[in-house]
Design a protein around this motif. Structure first.
Motif, short mmCIF file in Angstrom:
data_model
loop_
_atom_site.label_atom_id
_atom_site.label_comp_id
_atom_site.label_asym_id
_atom_site.label_seq_id
_atom_site.Cartn_x
_atom_site.Cartn_y
_atom_site.Cartn_z
N GLY A 83 -34.89 6.77 28.31
CA GLY A 83 -33.57 7.26 27.94
C GLY A 83 -33.73 8.61 27.26
N VAL A 84 -33.22 8.74 26.05
CA VAL A 84 -33.35 10.00 25.32
C VAL A 84 -34.37 9.90 24.19
N TYR A 85 -35.06 8.76 24.07
CA TYR A 85 -36.05 8.56 23.01
C TYR A 85 -37.38 8.11 23.61
N HIS A 86 -38.43 8.27 22.82
CA HIS A 86 -39.74 7.74 23.17
C HIS A 86 -39.89 6.36 22.53
N ASN A 87 -40.20 5.36 23.36
CA ASN A 87 -40.45 4.01 22.87
C ASN A 87 -41.88 3.60 23.19
N LEU A 88 -42.33 2.52 22.53
CA LEU A 88 -43.68 2.00 22.76
C LEU A 88 -43.63 0.85 23.75
N PHE A 89 -44.64 0.79 24.64
CA PHE A 89 -44.75 -0.26 25.65
C PHE A 89 -46.18 -0.78 25.66
N ILE A 90 -46.31 -2.03 26.09
CA ILE A 90 -47.62 -2.64 26.33
C ILE A 90 -47.77 -2.80 27.84
N TYR A 91 -48.98 -2.53 28.35
CA TYR A 91 -49.14 -2.51 29.81
C TYR A 91 -50.61 -2.65 30.19
N HIS A 92 -50.84 -3.30 31.30
CA HIS A 92 -52.09 -3.20 32.04
C HIS A 92 -51.76 -3.38 33.51
N PRO A 93 -52.18 -2.48 34.39
CA PRO A 93 -51.75 -2.54 35.79
C PRO A 93 -52.25 -3.76 36.53
N HIS A 94 -53.24 -4.46 35.98
CA HIS A 94 -53.83 -5.59 36.70
C HIS A 94 -53.20 -6.93 36.32
N PHE A 95 -52.71 -7.05 35.07
CA PHE A 95 -52.24 -8.39 34.69
C PHE A 95 -51.12 -8.41 33.65
N PHE A 96 -50.76 -7.28 33.06
CA PHE A 96 -49.73 -7.30 32.02
C PHE A 96 -48.64 -6.30 32.41
N PRO A 97 -47.43 -6.78 32.74
CA PRO A 97 -46.35 -5.87 33.17
C PRO A 97 -45.91 -4.96 32.04
N LEU A 98 -45.36 -3.82 32.41
CA LEU A 98 -44.88 -2.88 31.41
C LEU A 98 -43.81 -3.54 30.55
N THR A 99 -44.10 -3.74 29.28
CA THR A 99 -43.30 -4.57 28.39
C THR A 99 -42.95 -3.78 27.13
N ARG A 100 -41.67 -3.74 26.83
CA ARG A 100 -41.21 -2.95 25.70
C ARG A 100 -41.67 -3.55 24.37
N LEU A 101 -42.13 -2.68 23.47
CA LEU A 101 -42.51 -3.11 22.13
C LEU A 101 -41.50 -2.62 21.10
N THR A 102 -40.96 -1.42 21.28
CA THR A 102 -39.93 -0.90 20.37
C THR A 102 -38.73 -0.42 21.17
N ASN A 103 -37.57 -0.37 20.51
CA ASN A 103 -36.34 -0.05 21.23
C ASN A 103 -35.29 0.51 20.26
N GLY A 104 -35.70 1.45 19.42
CA GLY A 104 -34.77 1.98 18.44
C GLY A 104 -34.16 3.30 18.88
N ASN A 105 -33.14 3.74 18.15
CA ASN A 105 -32.51 5.04 18.41
C ASN A 105 -33.26 6.14 17.65
N TRP A 106 -34.54 6.18 17.90
CA TRP A 106 -35.42 7.19 17.30
C TRP A 106 -36.67 7.25 18.17
N ASP A 107 -37.62 8.07 17.80
CA ASP A 107 -38.84 8.24 18.58
C ASP A 107 -40.01 7.51 17.93
N ASP A 108 -40.74 6.73 18.72
CA ASP A 108 -42.00 6.10 18.32
C ASP A 108 -43.09 6.65 19.24
N VAL A 109 -44.09 7.30 18.68
CA VAL A 109 -45.08 8.00 19.49
C VAL A 109 -46.48 7.76 18.94
N ALA A 110 -47.48 8.29 19.66
CA ALA A 110 -48.89 8.32 19.23
C ALA A 110 -49.43 6.95 18.83
#
Length: 623
Positions: free
Chosen positions: A112-139
């Motif tokens: 969307g308009v913010y950076h959120n954190l996701f957990i992922y592995h292409p072999h066994f873990f689908p792209l899964t949201r970890l944060t979802n706020g109206n701000w940026d979570d990075v690094a």
């Protein structure tokens, strides 16, 4: 020290459509079954079986709100490339030790308009949201035991370092200052964090005790140059970082065992841009440099600096904590690709795959799958870039089913008209950008639409402004330092990134830059080298907070164009001000969508195209 409970969500997987031809219904079904069972996921909740997963993806896809449809498909891998079958894992499942040792990736991605954190592995873990706020979570940065995740966030209106405990989902503000605190990394024993901050003026490297948060951070670097992106070595005795101390962006190492001679320039490549250092578990240092034809990963042993070797193309990455694999991010025209490389063979173990947004940070952590499984019960659709509806009033009496133009209200441009199919995304982009900047950057444009009776700029053979699917920004704010440009070399082509300065400079909006900007004006300042190169990099990184306009525009389907080969001597050839919403069309088909074929006759002289019929613009567009 502030602690709060952290809300978690997950995102659903999206996939590219199959194009399978067959000669009979039975053969078609068989091929489809074969392809479905081997297809790799991009974003989806974990299904009961892979066949149902593909059906769910196609039935729940929402066209018009995701960048995925605007991005290019990933090429099919060569036969020598491994073919992966997705291994779904579910709540309550006993985790295989091998999967737990492999671990997962934490990524920060534009959503969307913010950076959120996701957990992922292409072999066994689908792209899964970890944060979802109206701000940026990075690094993001996993602790070495995999139980915690450090990251930077401006959720309190300023940039601080936070730690999320993956066992309790308790969130702790570690730095809690008014400074710009960014890019955390862990010591090998997980007792300290290293990060960069501007708390003493320019950006420097600091160390913070995790056990004693009342203790003030220790400052590691002390000069007047900006230093950032620190990475702690696995033996705990060295910290690598990016520095401008030598005048250009280089990789330096601070040896914690030394007082005299502690700091050393390890990259020694003043002609190229070096950034994003990270370590292997054996102590080999990696970083990226820009050699003018794309980003290249360079590895070097800190013991012998003469053995620097080019690894493979990419923009930055993270090494596996338990194996010889490297997760690699490669930026492209519209966003980012993610792949996994084998360090030993220097081949791609998992081919680069287009993601749904631009990735700004990545960390590989292990031994944490049992802590992350609860996220899979909270799957949600990816956020839309904004909530809008197409309210354009388009002409319906256009012959031969062609499209029409509509007039954009409150836009200053020579011809304020835009294709009816993309006007809504432009208006939504303008509204979102206005909310971030608090000034209306898109209210004045150099061009939106160019009638085919008007000549194109000389030497511009493919001009998307004729299609009504492009706009050309006004670069005037650059004269008062409200707009800056950075150069990006991607796959042998030169692209440009536009940053805009928001009125709010508290840190609640935007981030500080981590690279020097490009100046086209330097070509006319008397330097022969700058003239031949079409400009030059600035000596310093501009201060303050900046919004990445190029990144935000891509979320709404508007992507940049590469510079022409003659851009160094022909300013319009830079094409840095033009953004296009192609909707998977090439230029010829985009023109035919608007004009009849007889109107597109080859030019007889100069660049004026004879025309026999033009579309009738609609007078108004409702925002």
């Amino acid at each position: 020290m502030k602690k709060t409970k952290h809300k978690t969500e997950s995102s659903s997987l999206r996939s590219f459509p199959f194009f399978i031809a067959g000669i009979s219904v039975c053969l078609l079904a068989f091929i489809l079954w074969q392809e479905t069972s081997q297809n790799r996921p991009v974003i989806t909740p974990v299904p009961d079986d892979l066949t149902q997963r593909e059906e769910d993806i196609q039935s729940t896809a929402e066209p018009g709100i995701s960048l995925a449809e605007e991005q290019q498909s990933v090429e099919e891998p060569q036969q020598s490339t491994p073919t992966f079958s997705f291994i779904p894992i579910e709540m309550g499942q006993e985790i295989d030790q091998e999967l737990d040792d492999i671990g997962v990736l934490a990524i920060s991605m534009m959503d969307g308009v913010y950076h959120n954190l996701f957990i992922y592995h292409p072999h066994f873990f689908p792209l899964t949201r970890l944060t979802n706020g109206n701000w940026d979570d990075v690094a993001p940065a996993f602790s070495n035991d995999g139980s915690k995740l450090a990251y930077a966030s401006n959720q309190n209106g300023r940039w601080d370092i936070y730690i999320l405990d993956l066992q309790t989902y308790e969130l702790t503000n570690i730095t809690n200052s008014n400074a710009y605190d960014m890019n955390p990394g862990w010591s090998p024993d997980d007792q300290w964090l290293v990060f960069d901050s501007d708390r003493n003026g320019n950006r420097d490297i600091f160390l913070q005790s995790i056990k004693n948060l009342d203790q003030q951070p220790l400052q590691l670097t002390l000069n007047q140059a900006n230093e950032f992106l620190p990475a702690w070595s696995p033996d705990g005795r060295k910290i690598a970082y990016t520095s401008l101390e030598s005048g250009t962006q280089q990789i330096w190492i601070a040896d914690l065992d030394k007082v005299e001679g502690r700091y050393m320039n390890i990259s020694q490549a003043p002609a190229v841009v070096n950034s994003h250092p990270f370590w292997s578990r054996e102590g080999e240092l990696y970083w990226y440099n820009n050699q003018g034809a794309g980003q290249n990963l360079v590895s070097v042993s800190p013991i012998d600096t003469s053995q620097a070797l080019t690894f493979m193309p990419g923009s930055f990455g993270s090494h596996s904590p338990t194996s010889h694999y490297i997760a690699m991010v490669k930026h492209n025209r519209s966003g980012s690709e993610l792949g996994i490389a084998d360090r030993n063979t220097r081949t791609m173990w998992f081919p680069y795959q287009q993601m749904t947004g631009r990735i700004s940070g990545i960390s590989w952590g292990a031994h944490n799958l049992d802590l992350l499984l609860p996220l899979l019960n909270q799957a949600t659709q990816p956020m839309a870039p904004a909530e809008w509806s197409d309210q354009s009033v388009a002409e319906t009496n256009i012959p031969y089913g062609r499209s029409s133009l509509i007039q954009l209200q409150d836009i200053k441009a020579p011809y304020p008209y835009m294709h009816s199919d993309v006007s809504w995304s432009f208006l939504a982009l303008r509204q979102s950008l206005l909310g971030l900047l608090e000034w209306d950057f898109l209210a004045t444009l150099d061009n939106v639409y160019l009638p085919i009776t008007d000549p194109s700029s000389p030497q511009i053979l493919e001009n998307w402004l004729y299609t009504g699917r492009a706009f050309e920004i006004d670069p005037a704010p650059s004269s008062i330092d409200w707009l800056v440009i950075t150069r990006e070399d991607v796959d042998g082509k030169v692209f440009w990134r536009i940053y805009l300065r928001p009125i709010n400079q508290s840190g609640a909006v935007g981030r500080q830059l981590q690279e020097r900007v490009w100046s086209f004006d330097q070509r006319s300042m008397g330097s022969p080298e700058a003239y031949e190169q079409g400009g030059s990099y600035s000596l310093d990184i501009p201060s303050g907070y900046w919004v990445d306009f190029t990144e935000l525009a891509a979320q709404f389907g508007w992507v940049r164009l590469p510079a022409l080969n003659n851009w160094r001597t022909y300013y319009p050839g830079t094409q840095h001000t033009i953004f296009v919403n192609q909707a998977l069309l090439d230029l010829d088909n985009a023109l035919l969508d608007l004009y009849p074929p007889e109107a597109l006759l080859p030019p007889a002289t100069n660049s004026v195209v004879p025309i026999r019929l033009t579309p009738t613009p609609v007078d108004e567009a409702t925002e």
